[in-house]
Scaffold this motif. Structure first.
Motif, PDB file in Angstrom:
ATOM      1  N   VAL A 396     -77.686  69.427  49.129  1.00  0.00           N
ATOM      2  CA  VAL A 396     -76.405  68.801  49.469  1.00  0.00           C
ATOM      3  C   VAL A 396     -75.300  69.849  49.532  1.00  0.00           C
ATOM      4  N   THR A 397     -75.295  70.766  48.557  1.00  0.00           N
ATOM      5  CA  THR A 397     -74.245  71.790  48.519  1.00  0.00           C
ATOM      6  C   THR A 397     -74.293  72.686  49.741  1.00  0.00           C
ATOM      7  N   VAL A 398     -75.474  73.207  50.042  1.00  0.00           N
ATOM      8  CA  VAL A 398     -75.594  74.159  51.151  1.00  0.00           C
ATOM      9  C   VAL A 398     -75.271  73.487  52.485  1.00  0.00           C
ATOM     10  N   THR A 399     -75.790  72.296  52.723  1.00  0.00           N
ATOM     11  CA  THR A 399     -75.538  71.631  54.001  1.00  0.00           C
ATOM     12  C   THR A 399     -74.057  71.275  54.155  1.00  0.00           C
ATOM     13  N   SER A 400     -73.413  70.836  53.086  1.00  0.00           N
ATOM     14  CA  SER A 400     -71.991  70.485  53.184  1.00  0.00           C
ATOM     15  C   SER A 400     -71.123  71.721  53.379  1.00  0.00           C
ATOM     16  N   VAL A 401     -71.456  72.817  52.700  1.00  0.00           N
ATOM     17  CA  VAL A 401     -70.673  74.048  52.850  1.00  0.00           C
ATOM     18  C   VAL A 401     -70.855  74.629  54.250  1.00  0.00           C
ATOM     19  N   LEU A 402     -72.084  74.611  54.776  1.00  0.00           N
ATOM     20  CA  LEU A 402     -72.304  75.097  56.144  1.00  0.00           C
ATOM     21  C   LEU A 402     -71.598  74.200  57.153  1.00  0.00           C
ATOM     22  N   ALA A 403     -71.620  72.889  56.936  1.00  0.00           N
ATOM     23  CA  ALA A 403     -70.899  71.979  57.830  1.00  0.00           C
ATOM     24  C   ALA A 403     -69.407  72.264  57.786  1.00  0.00           C
ATOM     25  N   LEU A 404     -68.869  72.488  56.598  1.00  0.00           N
ATOM     26  CA  LEU A 404     -67.457  72.840  56.432  1.00  0.00           C
ATOM     27  C   LEU A 404     -67.139  74.121  57.197  1.00  0.00           C
ATOM     28  N   ALA A 405     -67.989  75.142  57.043  1.00  0.00           N
ATOM     29  CA  ALA A 405     -67.759  76.423  57.713  1.00  0.00           C
ATOM     30  C   ALA A 405     -67.748  76.256  59.228  1.00  0.00           C
ATOM     31  N   TYR A 406     -68.674  75.458  59.751  1.00  0.00           N
ATOM     32  CA  TYR A 406     -68.731  75.253  61.199  1.00  0.00           C
ATOM     33  C   TYR A 406     -67.475  74.538  61.702  1.00  0.00           C
ATOM     34  N   VAL A 407     -67.009  73.527  60.980  1.00  0.00           N
ATOM     35  CA  VAL A 407     -65.806  72.804  61.392  1.00  0.00           C
ATOM     36  C   VAL A 407     -64.603  73.742  61.386  1.00  0.00           C
ATOM     37  N   MET A 408     -64.482  74.557  60.333  1.00  0.00           N
ATOM     38  CA  MET A 408     -63.350  75.482  60.254  1.00  0.00           C
ATOM     39  C   MET A 408     -63.408  76.513  61.379  1.00  0.00           C
ATOM     40  N   ASN A 409     -64.597  77.001  61.686  1.00  0.00           N
ATOM     41  CA  ASN A 409     -64.720  78.001  62.748  1.00  0.00           C
ATOM     42  C   ASN A 409     -64.457  77.403  64.131  1.00  0.00           C
ATOM     43  N   LEU A 410     -65.044  76.237  64.402  1.00  0.00           N
ATOM     44  CA  LEU A 410     -64.925  75.641  65.729  1.00  0.00           C
ATOM     45  C   LEU A 410     -63.519  75.105  66.001  1.00  0.00           C
ATOM     46  N   SER A 411     -62.863  74.584  64.970  1.00  0.00           N
ATOM     47  CA  SER A 411     -61.536  73.990  65.169  1.00  0.00           C
ATOM     48  C   SER A 411     -60.430  75.035  65.251  1.00  0.00           C
ATOM     49  N   GLY A 412     -60.701  76.260  64.808  1.00  0.00           N
ATOM     50  CA  GLY A 412     -59.692  77.309  64.834  1.00  0.00           C
ATOM     51  C   GLY A 412     -59.058  77.592  63.480  1.00  0.00           C
ATOM     52  N   GLN A 413     -59.470  76.853  62.442  1.00  0.00           N
ATOM     53  CA  GLN A 413     -58.873  77.068  61.124  1.00  0.00           C
ATOM     54  C   GLN A 413     -59.168  78.476  60.599  1.00  0.00           C
ATOM     55  N   ALA A 414     -60.417  78.911  60.743  1.00  0.00           N
ATOM     56  CA  ALA A 414     -60.779  80.255  60.276  1.00  0.00           C
ATOM     57  C   ALA A 414     -60.037  81.326  61.064  1.00  0.00           C
ATOM     58  N   ALA A 415     -59.854  81.105  62.370  1.00  0.00           N
ATOM     59  CA  ALA A 415     -59.141  82.083  63.194  1.00  0.00           C
ATOM     60  C   ALA A 415     -57.686  82.193  62.767  1.00  0.00           C
ATOM     61  N   THR A 416     -57.067  81.066  62.446  1.00  0.00           N
ATOM     62  CA  THR A 416     -55.676  81.090  61.999  1.00  0.00           C
ATOM     63  C   THR A 416     -55.531  81.900  60.707  1.00  0.00           C
ATOM     64  N   ILE A 417     -56.402  81.616  59.740  1.00  0.00           N
ATOM     65  CA  ILE A 417     -56.341  82.350  58.476  1.00  0.00           C
ATOM     66  C   ILE A 417     -56.609  83.834  58.719  1.00  0.00           C
ATOM     67  N   GLY A 418     -57.562  84.127  59.594  1.00  0.00           N
ATOM     68  CA  GLY A 418     -57.887  85.519  59.891  1.00  0.00           C
ATOM     69  C   GLY A 418     -56.716  86.258  60.502  1.00  0.00           C
ATOM     70  N   HIS A 419     -56.026  85.635  61.435  1.00  0.00           N
ATOM     71  CA  HIS A 419     -54.855  86.276  62.040  1.00  0.00           C
ATOM     72  C   HIS A 419     -53.760  86.498  61.006  1.00  0.00           C
ATOM     73  N   PHE A 420     -53.599  85.548  60.106  1.00  0.00           N
ATOM     74  CA  PHE A 420     -52.568  85.695  59.075  1.00  0.00           C
ATOM     75  C   PHE A 420     -52.927  86.823  58.105  1.00  0.00           C
ATOM     76  N   VAL A 421     -54.199  86.861  57.678  1.00  0.00           N
ATOM     77  CA  VAL A 421     -54.648  87.890  56.736  1.00  0.00           C
ATOM     78  C   VAL A 421     -54.604  89.276  57.377  1.00  0.00           C
ATOM     79  N   ALA A 422     -54.733  89.333  58.706  1.00  0.00           N
ATOM     80  CA  ALA A 422     -54.759  90.623  59.401  1.00  0.00           C
ATOM     81  C   ALA A 422     -53.475  91.415  59.204  1.00  0.00           C
ATOM     82  N   ALA A 423     -52.435  90.749  58.708  1.00  0.00           N
ATOM     83  CA  ALA A 423     -51.182  91.463  58.450  1.00  0.00           C
ATOM     84  C   ALA A 423     -51.356  92.561  57.415  1.00  0.00           C
ATOM     85  N   ALA A 424     -52.433  92.482  56.635  1.00  0.00           N
ATOM     86  CA  ALA A 424     -52.688  93.523  55.630  1.00  0.00           C
ATOM     87  C   ALA A 424     -53.096  94.834  56.277  1.00  0.00           C
TER      88      ALA A 424
END
Length: 538
Positions: A396-424
């Motif tokens: 349950v843990t692995v499938t839910s975490v992978l599903a979460l990761a896919y949603v964040m990547n596909l929707s653009g959430q991970a990209a937004t955080i990545g662009h913000f963190v890139a300021a470092a």
């Protein structure tokens, strides 16, 4: 086609990144502060990720659900397919008592407790990490050390610290396989870079272990076998990760480290009585001294030899091509997503490697193991089903975490955080291992941390001009050092040696070493991002 926005909240990158971080904050808060069970935290984070994708990023509900389903399927196959079959092989060795035969075989290498710590906690622990992972090495190795007479606290600390260098390639390479999938980087490239970072830890950890067992005297008297073990482990892990197979990295490294110890003359010298008296303060298990028949010892080693043989044969050109032909590729239904730049994502096409995957190869080795160990077919099937039941929470843990990761990547959430963190900027190279360390410290899993943070590490790297494979690998390599301080591993260690309730004591003992080794990894990655060690990258 769904094209995500990078700044969907009030046109602000900072506010958008804050909202995009809500799923990660949910998981980490529930695990770290609320101490909620991992399956519950994963499902809650997935729900929040879906709401953010739909409410803030305007991702259609159908595509959100479809992306989550693809992530969950990837969590089942090939990730959990590898874990289940690897743990099945281990369970069969326990059922037939060949696990104990192997333990005694390692224990007879030397009567020096400092060398025994290297054999059991470092080499044998790496072998268990390669096959089972998920806390099994800490639990089993700490119990074995206590059986040899180690103080329970010392045994637990040694087992926790030893469970570092092999973690990135644990469970037949599951963490790096996951990292490659969520970042869409080639597996060979990701594994190669991790294989040029974690081996450097392997040079230090054995020296640290003998110091933990017997202080300065242990380091002064046993530095040669410790260095030989670490060097052999590091070379084998590097070679397998770069030129053979990421799935074999830990198995080859564990066996090479044990062979180097056996070949070092000083490792076989009897320990001085004052050393044994100072280190071995508990009761010695008489069963550890039993001598097993040679055929049984060979059978005990057979499962690992079979795995190495099967994976090695699978890497041969004609065999590899034959296995690849069984891979099924098809357009994933109800999903048509692009990156923020408008490029169609690879996730729109799903690849199902029926034969060319570590789980299927381990299954074949497991069938051979059942025959060699004389496990009846009905009993072997029963052990496989028992393995699935044992891992139901992890599933349950692995499938839910992978599903979460896919949603964040596909929707653009991970990209937004990545662009913000890139300021470092260039400082990202130093901070990337810290992010991985934090993820593993909270989730207890390098696989989960890679799924959560791999995508944003790559986005941040590309925005700051750093090699994406370097930061992706850095998160995984830094993550292995968070394993020893994760509540999950601390609890497992305490329960195994009868120290339930004293997790805080263990944490205080291992935290300085975790942070010290993390600093070393941060400096390594920082140097690899510059001409100083940049030549190390493939």
């Amino acid at each position: 086609m769904f094209v995500p926005q990078l700044e969907p909240v009030a046109g602000s990158l900072a506010l958008s990144a804050l909202v995009a971080a809500l799923p990660l904050a949910t998981v980490l808060t529930l695990l770290g502060a609320a101490r909620a069970p991992a399956p519950r935290a994963g499902l809650a984070g997935l729900a929040v990720a879906g709401l953010v994708a739909w409410g803030a990023y305007d991702m259609p509900v159908g595509q959100t659900l479809s992306g989550a389903a693809q992530g969950a399927l990837f969590g089942l196959f090939p990730i959990l397919w590898i874990v289940v079959n690897a743990l099945w092989v281990y369970r069969m060795t326990v059922r037939t008592d060949h696990f104990d035969v192997l333990r005694r075989s390692f224990g007879r290498l030397s009567d020096d407790p400092r060398v025994q710590a290297l054999v059991i906690a470092f080499c044998f622990g790496a072998l268990l990490e390669a096959l089972a992972g998920f806390g099994a090495p800490v639990a089993i190795c700490s119990v074995m050390l206590v059986a040899l007479g180690f103080d329970p606290v010392r045994a637990a600390v040694v087992a926790l610290v030893a469970n570092t260098a092999p973690v990135a390639f644990g469970a037949m390479g599951t963490p790096v396989v996951t990292l490659a999938q969520v970042t869409e980087l080639p597996l060979d490239t990701v594994a190669a870079v991790v294989g040029r970072q974690t081996p450097l830890l392997a040079l230090l950890v054995p020296l640290l272990l003998v110091a933990l067992v017997d202080g300065r005297r242990g380091l002064r008297e046993t530095w040669r076998p410790a260095l030989a073990c670490g060097l052999a482990f590091a070379v084998a892990q590097f070679a397998a990760a770069n030129y053979l197979s990421a799935q074999l990295a830990d198995i080859g490294a564990a066996l090479a480290g044990a062979a180097a110890l056996a070949a070092t003359p000083s490792a076989r010298r009897p320990a001085a009585e004052q050393v044994r008296a100072a280190v071995l303060t508990g009761a010695h298990d008489a069963d550890a001294d039993r001598v097993d028949p040679r055929p049984e010892v060979l059978r005990a080693y057979a499962p690992y030899a079979l795995i190495v043989a099967v994976f090695s044969i699978a890497q041969l050109g004609p065999v590899k091509e034959l296995l690849d032909r069984a891979t099924q590729r098809f357009d994933w239904p109800f999903l048509d997503a692009a990156s923020a730049e408008g490029q169609r994502l690879g996730a729109n096409v799903f690849a199902l490697p029926l034969l060319a995957t570590g789980g299927t190869l381990v299954l074949l080795a497991g069938l051979g193991t059942a025959r060699v160990l004389r496990v009846p077919p009905r009993a072997a099937l029963g052990e496989w089903l028992a393995t699935v039941r044992e891992l139901r929470a992890a599933i349950v843990t692995v499938t839910s975490v992978l599903a979460l990761a896919y949603v964040m990547n596909l929707s653009g959430q991970a990209a937004t955080i990545g662009h913000f963190v890139a300021a470092a900027g260039g400082g990202l190279a130093f901070l990337s291992p810290v992010l991985g360390w934090f993820g593993v410290a909270v989730t207890g899993s390098d696989t989960s941390a890679n799924a959560l943070f791999g995508g944003l590490q790559v986005t941040a790297a590309r925005e700051s001009g750093l090699p994406p494979e370097l930061l992706a690998a850095a998160g995984s390599s830094g993550g292995v050092l968070g394993k020893m301080v994760s509540p999950q591993n601390l609890t497992i260690a305490c329960a195994a040696v009868g120290l339930t309730g004293r997790e805080g004591d263990l944490l205080r003992k291992v935290l300085p070493w975790s942070l010290g080794l993390l600093l070393v990894m941060c400096l390594i990655v920082l140097a690899q991002s510059t001409p100083v060690l940049g030549w190390m990258l493939p």
